[in-house]
Each structure stands twice: as C-alpha cells, then as structure tokens.
Design an enzyme around this catalytic site. Structure first.
Site, PDB file in Angstrom:
ATOM      1  N   HIS A 170      -4.478   6.051  -0.824  1.00  0.00           N
ATOM      2  CA  HIS A 170      -3.680   4.889  -0.460  1.00  0.00           C
ATOM      3  C   HIS A 170      -2.487   4.996  -1.250  1.00  0.00           C
ATOM      4  O   HIS A 170      -2.902   5.451  -2.357  1.00  0.00           O
ATOM      5  CB  HIS A 170      -4.580   3.463  -0.558  1.00  0.00           C
ATOM      6  N   CYS A 266      -6.090  -2.925  -5.818  1.00  0.00           N
ATOM      7  CA  CYS A 266      -6.943  -2.883  -4.477  1.00  0.00           C
ATOM      8  C   CYS A 266      -7.902  -4.013  -4.435  1.00  0.00           C
ATOM      9  O   CYS A 266      -8.152  -4.472  -3.368  1.00  0.00           O
ATOM     10  CB  CYS A 266      -7.910  -1.676  -4.469  1.00  0.00           C
TER      11      CYS A 266
HETATM   12  N1  ARG Z   1     -13.670   2.265  -0.557  1.00  0.00           N
HETATM   13  C1  ARG Z   1     -12.488   1.757  -0.019  1.00  0.00           C
HETATM   14  C2  ARG Z   1     -12.075   2.577   1.031  1.00  0.00           C
HETATM   15  O1  ARG Z   1     -12.040   3.873   0.828  1.00  0.00           O
HETATM   16  C3  ARG Z   1     -11.540   1.620  -1.137  1.00  0.00           C
HETATM   17  C4  ARG Z   1     -10.217   0.889  -0.899  1.00  0.00           C
HETATM   18  C5  ARG Z   1      -9.345   0.992  -2.263  1.00  0.00           C
HETATM   19  N2  ARG Z   1      -8.302   0.060  -1.773  1.00  0.00           N
HETATM   20  C6  ARG Z   1      -7.042   0.494  -2.016  1.00  0.00           C
HETATM   21  N3  ARG Z   1      -5.888  -0.599  -1.541  1.00  0.00           N
HETATM   22  N4  ARG Z   1      -6.652   1.561  -2.380  1.00  0.00           N
HETATM   23  O2  ARG Z   1     -11.470   2.190   1.667  1.00  0.00           O
END
Ligand code: ARG
Length: 283
Positions: A170, A266
């Site tokens: 992300h 996050c």
């Molecule tokens: N386990 C989640 C996923 O893989 C973690 C999300 C983390 N969020 C972020 N905005 N980076 O989607």
C-alpha cells in the site's frame, strides 16, 4: 484569526483483530501468532497519544472482518465525499458494507468505483500536503485505472505511482506526506518513473528518503496532525530530520499490527480533509 477544527481520525478497536489469512508478506507465518491483549494495549496507546492533539472517532468492531482495524482502507475522504474502497481480496470485501454504513451515517456522500476496479482508499491514495494533488499507489492493490476516475469524481489532480516491492503493498507503507509539503518515502518501493514523478513535484529539501531499516519498521506509516507525528519506530537519524523540519515525534510500539502488515497510519482514516478554497468555490 480563525480557529481550525481539530483533525478527526476514524479508528476501529481490535476486538476481533487477528491474522486469520495471508494477503501480504507480513502475514506469512503469523496466523494464530498474535496476542490480542497486547494488540488492544498498543491500540489504546495510539488512541491516547492521538487524543492529545486530535479527535478520534471509533466505529464498531465486527466479527469476521479481522482487518477492519485498518480503517485507512475504508475509503478516501475529501470534503463531504468519500470514495468507498473496493477491496482486491475477498477476505476484506465484507468490510465495504460496514464502512459504507458508517460514512453514510456521518453525512458523507458515498461514491463507488466502477464495478470490477479495485481501490483500497487512503491506504493507496494520499493527499500531498504542499500542493493540491493526490498521490495514488498502484500495482499491488489499487489499480492504475482508478486515477482518472478519482480525478473526475473529486476534481483533483491525481499522480499515479507504481509500487514494486510486495512488502510495501500500500502507498501508506512507504510514502508519507507531512504538513507543509514535506515527504518521507522509501524510494526502492517505487519504479523509476514514480521516483522521477516524486522528485519533479517535491523539492529535494522537502523530501527525505528513509533507510530500508526505517521502512521495515513502518516509519513511513506515520500519522501526522499539525506538527505532530506518531509512528511505530524511527531511527535517531530520521527523528533528527523530522525535528529539523519542526515536527515532534511520538513512537508507539505497534508490533502486533505489523504481523498483519500495518502500523499507525493504517489504523486511522482522516475524516476532515477540507477542499482547497478554489475548488469549493468552483464546485
Ligand atoms: N492485513 C491488511 C491487508 O493486507 C493490512 C492493511 C494495512 N493497511 C494499510 N493502509 N497499509 O490489507
């Protein structure tokens, strides 16, 4: 002088948080290896720290959606609109209805991506803090084709950045715009064209390339409110740089959430993102 309303962050308590499936490399080997009590304590620490400078609103947790603690992925808020996420992985798709209901109840206009286009909200779409510009990370979760759709829906310039390292899946794991137009980022997470695009828009004295070690400690996954920065961990060199820019840094251990691939940023979604004056006037 006008008094600005405090920043408001949406969070979701980790009552049902666990690593129950693997959709990013951080989750590998961590199924059933979490400690929910520790996670709850770490999350509370973050809430307490944020509440010293900002507002925190909490949405109800729900069973069966263990990653809903990562509210950054619920959508992208700008003014009174929110573009709802359309998650890539089926495991997270049931979160969409929870976020849609929450946003609608707050009076936001809920916009949806065209069918079949994946978009993971403020995890991949970050407003620049120096100019009227939205950065969009694509390549792992959100898709490049979201860029013109978002530009059209929100009337804002969108600059796409291709992400190339699966550990930084992300945009908010490796890129953090800060008040005043500053930027922390981990260049190796981006392709060359993206690195050039960043360099073309953010002057070199306003951007800081973090080390791999800081990146792996989720230092770029920082919450910024005014001159305050909240993050999992930062090296002395990174702390010193942030202090030179006038920021105060709070380190809050979020190791339980890193097992799922997330940290401070996050776990929050900024709900008050005012439109730039000229756009409000035009719209
Ligand atoms: N386990 C989640 C996923 O893989 C973690 C999300 C983390 N969020 C972020 N905005 N980076 O989607």
């Amino acid at each position: 002088m006008t008094t600005l309303a405090p920043d408001t962050f949406l969070m979701c308590a980790p009552e049902h948080f666990e690593v129950a499936y693997i959709i990013n490399p951080w989750m590998e080997g961590n199924i059933a290896h979490g400690d929910r009590l520790t996670a709850q304590g770490q999350w509370q620490e973050l809430v307490h720290a944020l509440r010293t400078v900002a507002r925190v609103d909490c949405m109800p947790a729900a069973a069966g959606v263990p990653d809903m603690v990562f509210t950054a992925n619920g959508g992208l808020v700008l003014g009174d609109k929110v573009i709802l996420s359309a998650f890539k992985h089926v495991e997270r798709q049931p979160e969409e209805a929870h976020f849609a209901a929450w946003f609608a109840a707050r009076g936001l206009q809920v916009l949806r991506m065209p069918h079949g286009l994946h978009f993971e909200g403020a995890g991949d779409a970050l407003l620049d803090r120096g100019s009227d510009l939205l950065w969009l990370g694509y390549g792992h979760r959100s898709e490049l084709a979201c860029a013109p759709v978002i530009a059209d829906m929100l009337g804002i310039e969108v600059q796409p950045l291709q992400l190339v390292d699966p550990r930084f899946y992300h945009l908010d794991t490796c890129f953090c715009p800060l008040q005043g137009g500053y930027l922390l980022y981990y260049p190796a997470a981006f392709d060359v064209a993206a690195q050039e695009r960043i360099a073309a828009r953010v002057p070199s004295h306003k951007r800081f390339a973090v080390t791999q070690q800081d990146a792996l400690n989720f230092a770029c996954n920082a919450v910024n409110s005014g001159k305050h920065v909240f993050l999992n961990q930062a090296s002395p060199a990174l702390n010193a740089q942030l202090e030179r820019w006038g920021f105060s840094v709070s380190q809050i251990a979020l190791t339980e959430f890193m097992k799922a691939g997330g940290a401070a940023k996050c776990l929050t979604l900024k709900m008050n993102e005012p439109r730039p004056a000229q756009q409000v006037a035009a719209g």
